[in-house]
Motif scaffolding. Structure first.
Motif, PDB file in Angstrom:
ATOM      1  N   GLU A   1      -2.452   0.550   7.947  1.00 59.79           N
ATOM      2  CA  GLU A   1      -1.463  -0.556   7.501  1.00 59.79           C
ATOM      3  C   GLU A   1      -0.479   0.141   6.678  1.00 59.79           C
TER       4      GLU A   1
ATOM      5  N   HIS B   1       3.089  -6.787   4.594  1.00 56.39           N
ATOM      6  CA  HIS B   1       1.536  -6.164   4.857  1.00 56.39           C
ATOM      7  C   HIS B   1       1.064  -6.479   6.120  1.00 56.39           C
ATOM      8  N   ALA B   2       0.143  -6.010   6.775  1.00 60.68           N
ATOM      9  CA  ALA B   2      -0.611  -6.348   7.908  1.00 60.68           C
ATOM     10  C   ALA B   2      -2.019  -6.794   7.481  1.00 60.68           C
TER      11      ALA B   2
ATOM     12  N   HIS C   1       0.837  -1.286  -0.146  1.00 62.50           N
ATOM     13  CA  HIS C   1      -0.031   0.048  -0.093  1.00 62.50           C
ATOM     14  C   HIS C   1       0.805   1.279  -0.099  1.00 62.50           C
TER      15      HIS C   1
HETATM   16 ZN    ZN Z   1      -2.132  -5.139   2.681  1.00 61.26          ZN
END
Ligand code: ZN
Length: 416
Positions: A48, A101-102, A33
């Motif tokens: 995130e 990522h989270a 992101h």
């Molecule tokens: Zn993500």
């Protein structure tokens, strides 16, 4: 088939037969992101994209300390389309791709870590993978497993396992690729972990150690060596090779057999024509033209010696002669003067009046008088920027050359 096509085919087959097992040296890290895309929003308000960015930077620092070259996709809080991330990565000639990522789940209860990778056993018709990525399934999976194990061990998150996935960044590339979901922003205890700088540091260490467990950095004995960059580049170019156990032995003296092997790779002896030096040379080891002894074999070079073929090719070119006692001493260290002489001979540098003129304008080494047999070669190579003295005034022509020094010389040759 053209030579180039054959070479490409060979490289391709070689890559598929022996990929990514022994080591890696360049890793692309992708912070998920960014910019206008915040990703998931945590129950504690964390975005995130910020968590991903922080962990990615920490992984970068860990990997760099371990000796990897690390490249980031987005380098700040900017928006990168998924295709842009993959395109960028494909252009990097990197070994591994790791997206960070989270996670989030609408139930608010799911917690834990998982790692996504493309698995060709579970193809999704609407989301086809690149042909290369299909082949790379076992490698991506292995990388994913190592990273997941290490991450979970480092932070104590719940192990949710590997997830075969058609997520874009994991399926469209050309190198083993994974997407790490560190923990769930949608669940309170996981979100608290992600809010902690100390935990994020542990996560980064876990991810980096997992990468290293899968593919240690190339030549572990060169990680902090001054010639590391040149060594890695020349290895990547297929010019130099390491020893067993992912070692390079950078400070060991280069042997005559090793030097000839390198020169054959650089200049391709079989495509060269023999040429005679205009004048003889003064050394116990005489390079250049000498009539007569062409079919003579050397006492200390049985045909079973690994370098016997390259010595035979060198002999055809009159590149070197044996010693007067009938030996060629393949395992003896080669000196800096000898390297300069032979390298220059191969370059045909000293034959041009131009380089001689320019060489005369450069400061000279106190230990390389113009009468020295290797002087012309040393100054010609110095003039070309290919070889340096030990200091500005000393070249040490009789000192042995190390494997690191030859890598640096060859790197300069290829950069020119
Ligand atoms: Zn993500």
């Amino acid at each position: 088939m053209t030579l180039l096509k054959r070479l490409i085919l060979f490289t391709f087959l070689f890559t598929l037969a022996f990929p990514y097992q022994a080591f890696a040296y360049k890793v692309v890290l992708d912070a998920g992101h960014g910019g206008s895309d915040p990703g998931a929003i945590g129950v504690n308000g964390l975005r995130e994209k910020d968590v991903n960015w922080d962990i990615t930077q920490k992984v970068r620092d860990e990997l760099t300390a371990l000796g990897y070259e690390v490249v980031l996709t987005r380098k700040d809080d900017s928006y990168w389309a998924l295709a842009q991330r993959v395109e960028f990565t494909n252009a990097q000639q990197a070994d591994l791709f790791v997206s960070i990522h989270a996670n989030a789940h609408p139930d608010g209860k799911t917690n834990g870590s998982m790692v996504l990778y493309y698995d060709n056993a579970y193809p999704q018709e609407d989301y086809p993978a690149s042909e290369t990525m299909k082949q790379l399934t076992p490698y991506s999976k292995d990388l994913a497993q190592h990273v997941l194990n290490s991450l979970v061990a480092a932070v104590g998150t719940k192990n949710l396992g590997l997830v075969p996935s058609a997520v874009y960044v994991a399926r469209m590339g050309t190198i083993p690729s994974i997407l790490v979901e560190t923990a769930f922003l949608s669940q309170s205890s996981d979100a608290a972990l992600l809010a902690s700088d100390a935990v994020r540091a542990k996560m980064a260490k876990g991810i980096a150690n997992g990468i290293a467990a899968y593919a240690p950095p190339l030549f572990t004995d060169t990680l902090t060596h001054w010639a590391r960059e040149a060594i890695v580049r020349m290895q990547n170019k297929g010019v130099i090779e390491g020893m067993a156990a992912n070692l390079f032995e950078p400070d060991r003296a280069l042997t005559r057999a090793e030097f000839l092997t390198l020169m054959d790779r650089v200049f391709t002896f079989s495509e060269m024509k023999a040429s005679c030096e205009p004048s003889g040379t003064v050394t116990s080891l005489v390079y250049g033209c000498q009539a007569g002894a062409a079919e003579q074999s050397y006492k200390d070079l049985p045909t079973s010696h690994w370098a016997s073929p390259v010595f035979a090719k060198a002999k055809k070119l009159n590149l070197l002669q044996g010693y007067s006692d009938g030996t060629i001493r393949p395992n003896q260290p080669i000196t800096r003067g000898e390297v300069a002489y032979l390298f220059d001979h191969l370059l045909q540098l000293s034959a041009t009046a131009n380089s001689r003129q320019q060489a005369a304008q450069l400061p000279s080494f106190d230990d390389v008088p113009s009468t020295l047999w290797s002087a012309k070669a040393i100054y010609a190579l110095q003039n070309k920027g290919l070889i340096n003295g030990i200091t500005n005034t000393s070249f040490k022509p009789d000192q042995t050359i190390t494997r690191a020094e030859i890598a640096a010389l060859l790197n300069r040759y290829y950069v020119k």
